[in-house]
Design a protein around this motif. Structure first.
Motif, PDB file in Angstrom:
ATOM      1  N   HIS A  32      87.023 -12.850  30.681  1.00 34.69           N
ATOM      2  CA  HIS A  32      86.197 -13.150  31.747  1.00 34.69           C
ATOM      3  C   HIS A  32      85.229 -14.283  31.411  1.00 34.69           C
ATOM      4  O   HIS A  32      84.856 -15.352  31.930  1.00 34.69           O
ATOM      5  CB  HIS A  32      85.307 -11.912  32.175  1.00 34.69           C
ATOM      6  CG  HIS A  32      86.079 -11.061  32.704  1.00 34.69           C
ATOM      7  ND1 HIS A  32      87.255 -10.278  32.346  1.00 34.69           N
ATOM      8  CD2 HIS A  32      86.115 -10.916  34.320  1.00 34.69           C
ATOM      9  CE1 HIS A  32      87.488  -9.513  33.374  1.00 34.69           C
ATOM     10  NE2 HIS A  32      87.074 -10.029  34.574  1.00 34.69           N
ATOM     11  N   PHE A  58      79.235 -11.908  44.386  1.00 38.11           N
ATOM     12  CA  PHE A  58      79.860 -10.646  45.374  1.00 38.11           C
ATOM     13  C   PHE A  58      80.774  -9.781  44.601  1.00 38.11           C
ATOM     14  O   PHE A  58      81.975 -10.203  44.456  1.00 38.11           O
ATOM     15  CB  PHE A  58      80.379 -11.192  46.686  1.00 38.11           C
ATOM     16  CG  PHE A  58      80.500  -9.987  47.674  1.00 38.11           C
ATOM     17  CD1 PHE A  58      79.414  -9.412  48.091  1.00 38.11           C
ATOM     18  CD2 PHE A  58      81.743  -9.414  47.805  1.00 38.11           C
ATOM     19  CE1 PHE A  58      79.578  -7.967  48.956  1.00 38.11           C
ATOM     20  CE2 PHE A  58      81.927  -8.345  48.493  1.00 38.11           C
ATOM     21  CZ  PHE A  58      80.917  -7.530  49.120  1.00 38.11           C
ATOM     22  N   GLY A  59      80.576  -8.678  44.081  1.00 43.08           N
ATOM     23  CA  GLY A  59      81.340  -7.875  43.187  1.00 43.08           C
ATOM     24  C   GLY A  59      81.313  -8.101  41.959  1.00 43.08           C
ATOM     25  O   GLY A  59      82.428  -8.654  41.325  1.00 43.08           O
ATOM     26  N   ASP A  82      76.870  -5.647  43.507  1.00 43.13           N
ATOM     27  CA  ASP A  82      78.198  -4.699  43.323  1.00 43.13           C
ATOM     28  C   ASP A  82      77.940  -3.441  43.898  1.00 43.13           C
ATOM     29  O   ASP A  82      76.762  -2.726  43.772  1.00 43.13           O
ATOM     30  CB  ASP A  82      78.815  -4.581  41.840  1.00 43.13           C
ATOM     31  CG  ASP A  82      80.044  -4.426  41.872  1.00 43.13           C
ATOM     32  OD1 ASP A  82      80.872  -5.116  41.408  1.00 43.13           O
ATOM     33  OD2 ASP A  82      80.547  -3.010  42.009  1.00 43.13           O
ATOM     34  N   ILE A 112      74.622  -2.303  45.577  1.00 41.01           N
ATOM     35  CA  ILE A 112      74.331  -2.219  46.978  1.00 41.01           C
ATOM     36  C   ILE A 112      75.610  -1.131  47.574  1.00 41.01           C
ATOM     37  O   ILE A 112      76.259  -0.823  46.779  1.00 41.01           O
ATOM     38  CB  ILE A 112      74.628  -3.589  47.690  1.00 41.01           C
ATOM     39  CG1 ILE A 112      76.392  -3.973  47.284  1.00 41.01           C
ATOM     40  CG2 ILE A 112      73.717  -4.567  47.377  1.00 41.01           C
ATOM     41  CD1 ILE A 112      77.000  -5.236  47.994  1.00 41.01           C
ATOM     42  N   TRP A 131      85.430 -12.702  42.580  1.00 37.96           N
ATOM     43  CA  TRP A 131      86.547 -12.500  41.578  1.00 37.96           C
ATOM     44  C   TRP A 131      87.209 -11.494  41.827  1.00 37.96           C
ATOM     45  O   TRP A 131      86.390 -10.427  41.295  1.00 37.96           O
ATOM     46  CB  TRP A 131      85.975 -13.011  40.270  1.00 37.96           C
ATOM     47  CG  TRP A 131      87.139 -13.211  39.364  1.00 37.96           C
ATOM     48  CD1 TRP A 131      87.708 -12.337  38.620  1.00 37.96           C
ATOM     49  CD2 TRP A 131      87.939 -14.488  38.998  1.00 37.96           C
ATOM     50  NE1 TRP A 131      88.810 -12.758  37.715  1.00 37.96           N
ATOM     51  CE2 TRP A 131      88.870 -14.358  37.977  1.00 37.96           C
ATOM     52  CE3 TRP A 131      87.742 -15.883  39.495  1.00 37.96           C
ATOM     53  CZ2 TRP A 131      89.785 -15.109  37.300  1.00 37.96           C
ATOM     54  CZ3 TRP A 131      88.477 -16.850  39.022  1.00 37.96           C
ATOM     55  CH2 TRP A 131      89.682 -16.443  38.018  1.00 37.96           C
ATOM     56  N   SER A 132      88.552 -11.408  42.242  1.00 34.55           N
ATOM     57  CA  SER A 132      89.146  -9.998  42.138  1.00 34.55           C
ATOM     58  C   SER A 132      88.400  -8.976  42.794  1.00 34.55           C
ATOM     59  O   SER A 132      88.425  -7.540  42.356  1.00 34.55           O
ATOM     60  CB  SER A 132      89.637  -9.728  40.680  1.00 34.55           C
ATOM     61  OG  SER A 132      90.614 -10.494  40.433  1.00 34.55           O
ATOM     62  N   THR A 133      87.667  -9.092  43.906  1.00 36.75           N
ATOM     63  CA  THR A 133      87.207  -8.264  44.632  1.00 36.75           C
ATOM     64  C   THR A 133      87.430  -7.924  46.095  1.00 36.75           C
ATOM     65  O   THR A 133      87.414  -6.615  46.407  1.00 36.75           O
ATOM     66  CB  THR A 133      85.391  -8.442  44.560  1.00 36.75           C
ATOM     67  OG1 THR A 133      85.021  -8.402  43.159  1.00 36.75           O
ATOM     68  CG2 THR A 133      84.646  -7.638  45.466  1.00 36.75           C
ATOM     69  N   VAL A 137      87.900  -4.398  49.064  1.00 38.49           N
ATOM     70  CA  VAL A 137      86.846  -4.054  50.114  1.00 38.49           C
ATOM     71  C   VAL A 137      87.592  -3.269  51.478  1.00 38.49           C
ATOM     72  O   VAL A 137      88.649  -3.566  51.743  1.00 38.49           O
ATOM     73  CB  VAL A 137      86.215  -5.364  50.603  1.00 38.49           C
ATOM     74  CG1 VAL A 137      85.499  -5.149  51.829  1.00 38.49           C
ATOM     75  CG2 VAL A 137      85.037  -6.038  49.573  1.00 38.49           C
ATOM     76  N   GLN A 141      85.434  -3.441  56.788  1.00 42.52           N
ATOM     77  CA  GLN A 141      84.278  -3.965  56.571  1.00 42.52           C
ATOM     78  C   GLN A 141      84.560  -5.323  56.285  1.00 42.52           C
ATOM     79  O   GLN A 141      83.437  -6.269  55.620  1.00 42.52           O
ATOM     80  CB  GLN A 141      83.549  -3.240  55.316  1.00 42.52           C
ATOM     81  CG  GLN A 141      83.209  -1.946  55.598  1.00 42.52           C
ATOM     82  CD  GLN A 141      82.427  -1.253  54.471  1.00 42.52           C
ATOM     83  OE1 GLN A 141      82.523  -1.695  53.439  1.00 42.52           O
ATOM     84  NE2 GLN A 141      81.748  -0.212  54.753  1.00 42.52           N
TER      85      GLN A 141
END
Ligand SMILES: C[S@@+](CC[C@H](N)C(=O)[O-])C[C@H]1O[C@@H](n2cnc3c(N)ncnc32)[C@H](O)[C@@H]1O
Length: 289
Positions: A32, A58-59, A82, A112, A131-133, A137, A141
């Protein structure tokens, strides 16, 4: 983190805490800190000035990529959101892997609830990354979240979205650390798949062991990743592109990567060769000016 004013004060007095990448010993951290951050910088940094941009992740997970963007690319404002709180481990991780005493004040994080609206509190962003999120979901949504992220951006702002591995690719189950059989999740029942995971013994690929592993223990981690597998939304690259357009984004650039492997014939009667081999997608999206 709500102690951000304290970090800011300390940073003003003592400057950014020194860090040393030669101390990195953990392969998840390295993947990462080096690879993911390099890719984000390449895609986002090509369109906005990372050093002055207000960025949203996001995430964000444990926040290692965000930390790297600050330390290695000079980012000055990244807000990570996240539904889990892995980012709370970042001060310890940064101490162990980089010898840092404080994480930079440029980083803020927030937990969140899934699908919580962000635009009311986080408008005017220059850039968003994820990234990879998005494969995690919940399907119903996806569109509301993409519309909300669109509303978080200033006109002309960009959104970099990456997914790997895509569900229908050989290791799209995210279970490769326990099961090397390509496309196994599309070939056998859930019960057979779980039995394979449960029977696994020995070490797992260090690059795939996140900092949550220690919380769960060996067997608990198997249950955790299997549940994550069951909750994957099974998006294809085409479905994703369709959704981002519906949310109002224009696709400025996209790259799809595919494996050079031949899918089993029985799967080719259910899915196209393209879907079965496409394991990664990178999208650079823009909000109209
Ligand atoms: C595979 S992890 C990736 C984390 C981080 N981006 C990284 O590269 O390490 C997926 C992340 O998505 C988060 N996530 C899943 N659904 C979400 C949602 N609806 N809103 C925000 N984050 C979500 C998970 O909690 C998890 O941290």
């Amino acid at each position: 983190m709500n102690n951000n004013w304290w970090l800011k004060l300390q940073e003003r007095i003592w400057g950014l805490s020194p860090w040393d990448a030669r101390q990195i010993s953990d392969e998840w951290f390295r993947a990462h800190f080096d690879y993911a951050a390099d890719v984000v910088n390449q895609w986002v940094g090509g369109t906005v000035d990372i050093r002055t941009a207000r960025l949203l992740n996001f995430g964000c997970g444990d926040g290692i990529t965000d930390l790297s963007l600050v330390l290695r690319y000079g980012a000055t404002a990244i807000h990570g959101v996240d539904i889990r709180k892995e980012y709370a481990k970042l001060p310890r991780i940064a101490r162990e892997q980089l010898g840092m005493r404080r994480i930079p004040a440029a980083l803020t994080f927030e937990t969140i609830t899934p699908g919580a609206r962000l635009a009311d509190r986080h408008g005017g962003m220059d850039g968003i990354m994820s990234w990879s999120t998005f494969e995690h979901v919940q399907r119903d949504q996806l569109l509301p979240i993409l519309q909300d992220l669109h509303a978080c951006l200033r006109p002309g702002g960009v959104f970099f979205l990456q997914i790997e591995p895509l569900f229908h690719s050989p290791y799209g189950s995210h279970l490769r650390r326990y099961d090397e059989v390509p496309w196994h999740h599309l070939l056998v029942t859930e019960e057979v798949l779980w039995n394979t995971i449960e029977a696994h013994e020995g070490p797992i690929n260090a690059e795939e062991v996140d900092f949550g592993f220690a919380d769960f223990g060996v067997e608990g981690y198997k249950r955790f990743v299997f549940k994550e597998y069951q909750q994957l939304n099974r998006l294809t690259a085409d479905e994703l592109v369709d959704l981002v357009r519906q949310a109002g984004f224009s696709v400025e650039k996209q790259e799809r990567r595919s494996v050079e492997m031949a899918p089993p014939p029985e799967l080719l009667s259910r899915y196209s060769d393209e879907i079965l081999r496409n394991n990664e997608i990178f999208l650079l999206l823009r909000k109209g000016a």
